[in-house]
Design a protein around this motif. Sequence first.
Motif, PDB file in Angstrom:
ATOM      1  N   GLN A 119       0.834  -1.199   0.000  1.00  0.00           N
ATOM      2  CA  GLN A 119       0.000   0.000   0.000  1.00  0.00           C
ATOM      3  C   GLN A 119       0.871   1.253   0.000  1.00  0.00           C
ATOM      4  O   GLN A 119       1.917   1.299   0.643  1.00  0.00           O
ATOM      5  CB  GLN A 119      -0.912   0.018   1.239  1.00  0.00           C
ATOM      6  N   HIS A 120       0.445   2.257  -0.745  1.00  0.00           N
ATOM      7  CA  HIS A 120       1.136   3.544  -0.772  1.00  0.00           C
ATOM      8  C   HIS A 120       0.117   4.660  -0.586  1.00  0.00           C
ATOM      9  O   HIS A 120      -1.089   4.434  -0.679  1.00  0.00           O
ATOM     10  CB  HIS A 120       1.864   3.742  -2.101  1.00  0.00           C
ATOM     11  N   GLY A 121       0.627   5.859  -0.353  1.00  0.00           N
ATOM     12  CA  GLY A 121      -0.267   7.003  -0.222  1.00  0.00           C
ATOM     13  C   GLY A 121       0.079   8.043  -1.274  1.00  0.00           C
ATOM     14  O   GLY A 121       1.244   8.391  -1.453  1.00  0.00           O
ATOM     15  N   VAL A 154       4.124  12.933  -2.872  1.00  0.00           N
ATOM     16  CA  VAL A 154       4.832  12.325  -1.750  1.00  0.00           C
ATOM     17  C   VAL A 154       4.092  11.049  -1.377  1.00  0.00           C
ATOM     18  O   VAL A 154       2.867  11.020  -1.417  1.00  0.00           O
ATOM     19  CB  VAL A 154       4.825  13.317  -0.564  1.00  0.00           C
ATOM     20  N   CYS A 155       4.816   9.990  -1.039  1.00  0.00           N
ATOM     21  CA  CYS A 155       4.119   8.802  -0.540  1.00  0.00           C
ATOM     22  C   CYS A 155       3.871   8.999   0.947  1.00  0.00           C
ATOM     23  O   CYS A 155       4.801   9.230   1.705  1.00  0.00           O
ATOM     24  CB  CYS A 155       4.938   7.537  -0.766  1.00  0.00           C
ATOM     25  N   ASN A 156       2.621   8.938   1.343  1.00  0.00           N
ATOM     26  CA  ASN A 156       2.355   9.142   2.773  1.00  0.00           C
ATOM     27  C   ASN A 156       1.664   7.959   3.435  1.00  0.00           C
ATOM     28  O   ASN A 156       1.002   8.102   4.438  1.00  0.00           O
ATOM     29  CB  ASN A 156       1.623  10.465   3.027  1.00  0.00           C
ATOM     30  N   PHE A 158       3.091   4.336   4.955  1.00  0.00           N
ATOM     31  CA  PHE A 158       4.341   3.600   5.170  1.00  0.00           C
ATOM     32  C   PHE A 158       4.407   2.383   4.243  1.00  0.00           C
ATOM     33  O   PHE A 158       3.485   1.575   4.204  1.00  0.00           O
ATOM     34  CB  PHE A 158       4.432   3.150   6.622  1.00  0.00           C
ATOM     35  N   CYS A 159       5.499   2.283   3.478  1.00  0.00           N
ATOM     36  CA  CYS A 159       5.575   1.208   2.497  1.00  0.00           C
ATOM     37  C   CYS A 159       6.899   0.463   2.578  1.00  0.00           C
ATOM     38  O   CYS A 159       7.250  -0.281   1.682  1.00  0.00           O
ATOM     39  CB  CYS A 159       5.341   1.771   1.090  1.00  0.00           C
ATOM     40  N   GLY A 160       7.641   0.670   3.655  1.00  0.00           N
ATOM     41  CA  GLY A 160       8.935   0.014   3.796  1.00  0.00           C
ATOM     42  C   GLY A 160       9.965   1.041   4.222  1.00  0.00           C
ATOM     43  O   GLY A 160       9.678   2.237   4.271  1.00  0.00           O
ATOM     44  N   GLY A 162      12.422   2.428   2.872  1.00  0.00           N
ATOM     45  CA  GLY A 162      12.789   3.508   1.954  1.00  0.00           C
ATOM     46  C   GLY A 162      11.653   4.481   1.650  1.00  0.00           C
ATOM     47  O   GLY A 162      11.772   5.340   0.769  1.00  0.00           O
ATOM     48  N   HIS A 163      10.572   4.337   2.381  1.00  0.00           N
ATOM     49  CA  HIS A 163       9.343   5.114   2.175  1.00  0.00           C
ATOM     50  C   HIS A 163       9.581   6.621   1.997  1.00  0.00           C
ATOM     51  O   HIS A 163       8.984   7.253   1.112  1.00  0.00           O
ATOM     52  CB  HIS A 163       8.438   4.806   3.377  1.00  0.00           C
ATOM     53  N   HIS A 164      10.487   7.193   2.799  1.00  0.00           N
ATOM     54  CA  HIS A 164      10.654   8.654   2.753  1.00  0.00           C
ATOM     55  C   HIS A 164      11.221   9.143   1.417  1.00  0.00           C
ATOM     56  O   HIS A 164      11.152  10.329   1.125  1.00  0.00           O
ATOM     57  CB  HIS A 164      11.568   9.105   3.884  1.00  0.00           C
ATOM     58  N   ALA A 165      11.815   8.239   0.639  1.00  0.00           N
ATOM     59  CA  ALA A 165      12.432   8.684  -0.615  1.00  0.00           C
ATOM     60  C   ALA A 165      11.480   8.541  -1.801  1.00  0.00           C
ATOM     61  O   ALA A 165      11.859   8.771  -2.943  1.00  0.00           O
ATOM     62  CB  ALA A 165      13.710   7.890  -0.873  1.00  0.00           C
ATOM     63  N   MET A 166      10.250   8.180  -1.524  1.00  0.00           N
ATOM     64  CA  MET A 166       9.312   7.930  -2.610  1.00  0.00           C
ATOM     65  C   MET A 166       8.593   9.221  -2.991  1.00  0.00           C
ATOM     66  O   MET A 166       7.572   9.583  -2.425  1.00  0.00           O
ATOM     67  CB  MET A 166       8.311   6.853  -2.173  1.00  0.00           C
ATOM     68  N   VAL A 167       9.170   9.923  -3.968  1.00  0.00           N
ATOM     69  CA  VAL A 167       8.601  11.202  -4.398  1.00  0.00           C
ATOM     70  C   VAL A 167       8.440  11.175  -5.917  1.00  0.00           C
ATOM     71  O   VAL A 167       9.367  10.798  -6.635  1.00  0.00           O
ATOM     72  CB  VAL A 167       9.512  12.383  -3.994  1.00  0.00           C
TER      73      VAL A 167
HETATM   74 CU    CU Z   1       5.015   4.289  -1.032  1.00  0.00          CU
END
Ligand code: CU
Lengths: 173, 529
Positions: A119-121, A154-156, A158-160, A162-167
Amino acid sequence: MSINVERVWWKPVDKGEKIWIIIALMWAIFLFVMMPWWHYYGKQNPSSETYKVSPEKFQELTNRMIEQYKVGEDAGIPVVAPPPGSDVFLLARQFQWTPVLKFKKGETYRLHLSSMDVQHGFSLQPTNMNFMVLPGYDYVLTMTPTETGTFEVVCNEFCGIGHHAMVGKIIVE
Amino acid sequence: MSASNEAFRTCDVTGFRVHRPAEWLIRVNAVAAVVCVLIGGIYGLLVALTRWPAVHLLDAAWYYRALSGHGLNMLIFWIIFFEVAGLYFGSAVVLNSRIAAPKVGWLAFILMVAGALLVNVSILRGKADVLMTSYPPLKAEPMYYLGVILFAVGALLAVILFFATLVVAKREKTYQGSVPLFTFGLTAAAIIAIFTLAHGAAIYVPTFLWSIGLLPGIDPAIYRTVWWGLGHPSQQINVAAMISIWYLIGTLTVGSKPVNEKVCRGAFLLYILFINLASAHHLLVDPGVSSTWKVWNTSYAMYLAVVASMIHAYTVPAAIELAQRRKGYNKSLFEWLRKAPWGNPAVAGMALSVFVFGFLGGLTGPILGTEQVNIIAHNTYRITGHFHGTVVGGTTLAFMALSYYIVPLIFRRQIAFPKLANLQVWLFGLGVAGLSATMMLAGSYGVPRRHWDIAFSGAPFGVEVNPAAYMWLALMGISAIIAAIGGALYCLIAVVTVFFGKRMDSPKDLTYPVSAPAPDAGTGIAPSL
Ligand SMILES: [Cu+2]
Ligand code: HEM
Ligand SMILES: [Cu+2]
């Protein structure tokens, strides 16, 4: 203090309490009516258009769109300028959004969101609009950009690690 | 069969006949609760210091692990261990009854401890980097889900034991008339707990089976729907327990009695009936749920539960005002409030709990639960700010406040450092109020929750976050430190009191007095101003 509680259910309700309960109830009924009102007469509801889709199928649809409308690359990610009114696919996977999208101001697009893995946001910034992206589900947002500029996705959720780098990026011209 | 007499002692303060096995169960559950709040608090501080951009303490992996540990130890373990202690107190002790089956209580306790241990070990091993919601297809090791299931089964047994004790008390006629309001409120909480735990079983059991390979997959949308059937109503357990405690603290500290208990009880009934569907507000921007479902559940269900909260928001302070006025504090509009026993940490803690819950947590809830507003709030820090107002500033602080009575009465010890106890509730209450407000303010700029780095290091594109958000996050870090000091003081006072506190020999050793009931003016409202 030994326990000897009088029966409570027959005692008449005090006037102050009665007034308050009526105010609370009226306020609740007002909002109760406003909820459907905002939905049916307002113009900013979350979409409810959803389809089941397998990750493979969604990947295929995205690839086809990229092949057809690719106009360049940004940070190694294909940039796509799909025609107004068309079905546009934004694919989420740990930890990347594909592709970068180029929209025209004032035109309407059907933006499809789905995930290849977890799941992603989808969080469009700085506009600040947030939607969930689930694997197996195609979530369709019909949207019309009203402002030009560069927007980040921005992915909001939590997906793992590396989540914070998902832009990702959406450009409106 | 009635229990033999040595199984009971008579409390010299309250006159309750206290069943010793029940007392021991209350003690162990309370101690476990404090251990969990300590662990959860350490995690919370680490997480907060990571989210303060200038400090950015932990690395990404440990931030998410600490966040999982924080959520579970606080929201699940601390809260539920304390509630179980409260359930035994509200049934056996308050009703002068024996606890129906002490062995079941111990089994429940062992299961809960085992579950909490498995979960914590699993998180620390780095095998459960899924956060407390564990949305599939993110997968943890089986031991993690097993831990959650064991804990939940234990909690379910404890709730069943509560109901069994109510039945025993009724049948053995240990009390007359209706059960007291405190017990009634807890009963509402326990009923909600049953269907909440049923949702828990419905989702964690398949997920466990999936983690050991017996099921091919879990549908993410179905998981979210059922999981929030657990996640949301369980917050109403906490609200019902917290409000019951507010009434109890009022009775203990100023001898208050609600203006009309029927109203308070009716409000609890509304919670039971209408809170379950409000879980819809977690899914407002999800694919897979229809608009009709969203509209229906956010309007019908939510607002009748809101009425219940509005009623308590009137009756809780009204009860206290009435008691104070009957004691003669009738000058001016607010003498009753000024002359409340503020030196008693239970009073200060309760007042802060009412305030933070009402104005920061409660008020923001229905706003965030509006379909349209949710688009700009979902998964942002606004959400985290909201529930630190409800379950931390409200519930947790109410639990802390009540501890200053329960610990002396149940452990028969005098509170260590009574002066510090007062400071404790203020630091925690104001710290959490700051924490909640700053989180919401940062979130209003779109700052995501559960996010290690709002500088987005390593991302393909930069994101310009409004500088104001950085300021709010820094203030959040400072608030977190204040709250954490308050939390640490609570643990310190609790541990020192329980293990080294001076023994209580007579009612006058009670650190904070139990108020006599306020003079009864018969029926009707307060004397005129
Ligand atoms: Cu994500
Ligand atoms: C000293 C007190 C506390 C501090 C400083 C604190 C701080 C925080 C912070 C900074 C977050 C991280 C939000 C994020 O990065 O997404 C958080 C999350 C959370 N906190 Fe607290 N907190 C405290 C007490 C509590 C208590 C007492 C509870 C529950 C009873 C609680 C429940 C939660 C939950 C459920 C989350 C969300 C976890 C998740 O997103 O998975 N907190 N807290
Ligand atoms: Cu993510």
